[in-house]
Motif scaffolding. Sequence first.
Motif, PDB file in Angstrom:
ATOM      1  N   CYS A 129     -16.030   0.118  49.040  1.00  0.00           N
ATOM      2  CA  CYS A 129     -16.921  -1.054  49.038  1.00  0.00           C
ATOM      3  C   CYS A 129     -16.148  -2.322  48.698  1.00  0.00           C
ATOM      4  O   CYS A 129     -16.324  -3.367  49.327  1.00  0.00           O
ATOM      5  CB  CYS A 129     -18.057  -0.871  48.030  1.00  0.00           C
ATOM      6  SG  CYS A 129     -19.431   0.108  48.661  1.00  0.00           S
ATOM      7  N   CYS A 188     -18.769   3.533  52.621  1.00  0.00           N
ATOM      8  CA  CYS A 188     -19.001   3.969  51.241  1.00  0.00           C
ATOM      9  C   CYS A 188     -19.587   5.384  51.260  1.00  0.00           C
ATOM     10  O   CYS A 188     -20.514   5.672  52.014  1.00  0.00           O
ATOM     11  CB  CYS A 188     -19.978   3.002  50.572  1.00  0.00           C
ATOM     12  SG  CYS A 188     -20.553   3.575  48.964  1.00  0.00           S
ATOM     13  N   GLY A 239     -24.106  -0.271  50.506  1.00  0.00           N
ATOM     14  CA  GLY A 239     -23.108   0.489  49.751  1.00  0.00           C
ATOM     15  C   GLY A 239     -23.390   0.451  48.262  1.00  0.00           C
ATOM     16  O   GLY A 239     -24.313  -0.231  47.804  1.00  0.00           O
ATOM     17  N   CYS A 240     -22.575   1.202  47.512  1.00  0.00           N
ATOM     18  CA  CYS A 240     -22.749   1.214  46.060  1.00  0.00           C
ATOM     19  C   CYS A 240     -22.225  -0.079  45.445  1.00  0.00           C
ATOM     20  O   CYS A 240     -22.628  -0.456  44.347  1.00  0.00           O
ATOM     21  CB  CYS A 240     -22.046   2.427  45.449  1.00  0.00           C
ATOM     22  SG  CYS A 240     -20.236   2.317  45.492  1.00  0.00           S
ATOM     23  N   GLY A 241     -21.318  -0.748  46.149  1.00  0.00           N
ATOM     24  CA  GLY A 241     -20.782  -2.010  45.652  1.00  0.00           C
ATOM     25  C   GLY A 241     -19.696  -1.857  44.605  1.00  0.00           C
ATOM     26  O   GLY A 241     -19.103  -2.851  44.175  1.00  0.00           O
ATOM     27  N   GLU A 242     -19.431  -0.612  44.191  1.00  0.00           N
ATOM     28  CA  GLU A 242     -18.507  -0.395  43.074  1.00  0.00           C
ATOM     29  C   GLU A 242     -17.255   0.375  43.475  1.00  0.00           C
ATOM     30  O   GLU A 242     -16.206   0.217  42.852  1.00  0.00           O
ATOM     31  CB  GLU A 242     -19.221   0.383  41.958  1.00  0.00           C
ATOM     32  CG  GLU A 242     -20.350  -0.399  41.321  1.00  0.00           C
ATOM     33  CD  GLU A 242     -21.270   0.496  40.497  1.00  0.00           C
ATOM     34  OE1 GLU A 242     -21.051   1.729  40.458  1.00  0.00           O
ATOM     35  OE2 GLU A 242     -22.218  -0.064  39.915  1.00  0.00           O
ATOM     36  N   CYS A 243     -17.367   1.247  44.478  1.00  0.00           N
ATOM     37  CA  CYS A 243     -16.234   2.121  44.805  1.00  0.00           C
ATOM     38  C   CYS A 243     -15.113   1.323  45.478  1.00  0.00           C
ATOM     39  O   CYS A 243     -15.293   0.177  45.890  1.00  0.00           O
ATOM     40  CB  CYS A 243     -16.704   3.264  45.717  1.00  0.00           C
ATOM     41  SG  CYS A 243     -17.130   2.736  47.379  1.00  0.00           S
TER      42      CYS A 243
HETATM   43 ZN   LIG Z   1     -19.319   2.199  47.613  1.00  0.00          ZN
END
Ligand SMILES: [Zn+2]
Length: 317
Positions: free
Chosen positions: A89, A97, A82-86
Motif C-alpha cells: 500500500c 494489497c 487497501g489497508c493503507g499500512e502494508c
Molecule cells: Zn495494504
Amino acid sequence: MLALIAANGRAVVQHDRPAPVLAPGEALVRVTRAGICSTDVEVVRGYRAFTGVLGHEFTGVVVSAPDSAWAGRRVVGEINVGCGECATCRREGPEHCERRAALGIFGHDGAFAEFVALPQANLHAVPDHVPDDAAVFVEPLAAACELAERIHVRPAMRVVVLGAGRLGLLCAQVLALTGCDLTVVARRAATRALLAEWGIDAEADTQGLARACDLVVEATGSAAGFELARTLARPRGTLALKSTFHGLATVDLSAAVVDELVVAGTRCGPFDAALRLLAAGRVQVTPLIHARFPLAQGEAAFARAQEPGTLKVLLEI
Ligand SMILES: [Zn+2]
Ligand SMILES: [Zn+2]
C-alpha cells in the motif's frame, strides 16, 4: 436506501438497505449514475462469492468527506480499498494489497445504491465539461489504459483485440492512440460499423489472423477466449488478458511455452489518464450506451446487460 445486491445467484433490488457506515478516512458519495459491466454479471454468478451491494463503475456527488473541501464535488472513485499500512500500500497503492477489498466485488459494498462509501484518497474530481454519461466510463477506460501501462505497445506492432464488447471497445480506442496496426474482431455488423466510424479496422472473424499478431488483447469475457487468443499470437508474441469470470479456462499452455509467449494480465488503471482522454474527446463512450434504467428496475437492467450484443447499461439513481 435503495440498492441492488447479489443474492443467491441473482441481482436483487433491496428497498431497505442500511446506508453505508463510514470507515476512518472514507467519504460518503451520493451516486447519480452507475454502469453495469461483465464483472458484475460474474459476481452475481459466484465470482468471489460476494453477497453485498453490487457495482464499481459510478459517478456521484460527495456528501461528506474527512476534508470538507470535497463536499458537493462531482467525483468518480477508484475501486481498490487497501489497508493503507502494508509495504505494498505504501509503496505502490492499494491495487495489490493482500488485505484489500474491491468496491462491489469483494469485501466492500458497491455503487449500485443511493449512497456509497469510499476512501477519500480514491476520489477524483470530474471536470465540469465531462458529463455524467462519460464520467461513468472512467473506471473501465482506466482499465483499458492499463494495457499501455503494463505492455510496451509499439506503433509497428500488429495488434488484435478479441472481443468487441464494452471493455474491448475501450481497449481498442486506447490502443488506436498508439498508432499500432490494429484490428478488432467483432462478430456484430453494428459493432463493426461503430469501429469504422472511429477509423478502426474490424473483422467478423479471426480468419487470416492465426499466429500473425505481436499482441493479442483478450477481452471476450469468456473462458473460451483465452485459447483462441493464444492461437492468434505469433511465436514470441504477447497475450494481454482482460477477462475476469467465474470458472477456469482451458488453455494449451505447452503450446504457449513452445511459442515462447509472454502472458500479461492487467486490471485496474490510471483514473487521471482516463479523465484526460474523456475531457479531450479522444475516446468516445456515449455510443456504447445501449439502455438506461432507474435503480428500482435494477433487476431488469441486469437482464438487459446480459442480452447478447448489449453494450453498456446505465443505472440512473
Ligand atoms: Zn495494504
Ligand atoms: Zn467493470
